[in-house]
Design an enzyme around this catalytic site. Structure first.
Site, PDB file in Angstrom:
ATOM      1  N   TYR A 166       0.096   5.443  -6.957  1.00  0.00           N
ATOM      2  CA  TYR A 166      -0.567   4.774  -5.837  1.00  0.00           C
ATOM      3  C   TYR A 166      -0.403   5.574  -4.547  1.00  0.00           C
ATOM      4  CZ  TYR A 166      -1.874   1.214  -2.431  1.00  0.00           C
ATOM      5  OH  TYR A 166      -2.474   0.533  -1.390  1.00  0.00           O
ATOM      6  N   LYS A 170      -3.471   7.496  -2.320  1.00  0.00           N
ATOM      7  CA  LYS A 170      -3.857   7.187  -0.948  1.00  0.00           C
ATOM      8  C   LYS A 170      -3.777   8.421  -0.047  1.00  0.00           C
ATOM      9  CE  LYS A 170      -5.013   2.948  -1.538  1.00  0.00           C
ATOM     10  NZ  LYS A 170      -6.441   2.564  -1.459  1.00  0.00           N
TER      11      LYS A 170
END
Length: 249
Positions: A166, A170
């Site tokens: 994750y 990003k």
């Protein structure tokens, strides 16, 4: 004629609230969701509140689904004023949450949605965004992907788990944002990354300290920028405060 805004992952959480707030500003909102039942239910709820809302089925990790959604938007609306790339998954914290504990399968799975899906949706809809007078693209990112924050020992971000999927996705979203902004810098289209802050959603088991209403505010701000607004920036909630500002990549 009202502006048209398409929000992916809009059947719940920050995406739903982004759609609700944009509708409150007079926009027609297109509710992008993978699950037809959940997407239609969210659309019906917004319509019951007076929004001009329409459900668009889309699985951002499926190129054929993305192509069908783009064709539907073109056929029904002709052009698009706002794209909010909100859909994302975390992949969870495998093992002890360390960088070395993750699997390539999870990394690929997260990137399929958070990065490859974002690029697929943006590319498919860019022709429709170019038809608008001055479109806005908002990529929902996160402060956990900030290289500056993760490498600053005085930042709380540096103390977070080091799981790759994750967080790195990003960071990649931030660079993708910069590259689209550079490509489109000679057009009226503005491309920015939004930081919702640590928001209570299904993504984190509702452990965040910000509400979805608050989490949507950065996306709504960037989706409604005036002509002299910025492009190619990372903007949103500042950790440990009640303020919004431009953030370090």
């Amino acid at each position: 004629m009202s502006k048209k805004a398409f929000i992916t992952g809009a059947n719940k959480g920050i995406g739903y609230e982004t759609a609700r707030q944009l509708a409150a500003r007079g926009m027609t909102v297109l509710i992008g969701a993978r699950d037809p039942e959940l997407g239609q239910a969210a659309t019906d709820k917004l319509r019951a509140e007076g929004a001009d809302a329409h459900f668009i089925q889309i699985d951002v990790a499926d190129e054929e689904s993305v192509a069908r959604a783009a064709a539907r938007i073109e056929a029904d609306f002709g052009a698009l004023d706002v794209l909010v790339n909100n859909a994302a998954i975390t992949g969870g914290l495998e093992g002890d949450g360390k960088a070395s504990s993750g699997t390539l399968a999870t990394l690929r799975h997260v990137y399929d949605t958070n990065v490859f899906g974002l690029v697929a949706v943006t590319n498919a809809l860019l022709p429709l965004l170019r038809r608008a007078e001055a479109a806005r693209i908002v990529n929902v990112s996160s402060e956990v992907g900030s290289l500056a924050g993760r490498t600053n020992p005085d930042s709380p971000l540096s103390q977070m788990p080091s799981a790759i999927p994750y967080t790195a996705s990003k960071t990649t979203v931030n660079m993708v944002t910069v590259l689209y902004a550079q490509e489109l810098r000679d057009t009226p289209i503005k491309v920015n990354a939004a930081n919702p802050g640590y928001t209570a959603t299904d993504l984190n088991g509702h452990s965040g300290f910000r509400t979805p209403e608050q989490g949507a505010e950065p996306s709504v701000h960037l989706a409604t920028l005036p002509a002299d607004g910025p492009t190619g920036t990372f903007w949103g909630h500042v950790w440990g405060s009640d303020q919004y500002a431009r953030l370090d990549w």
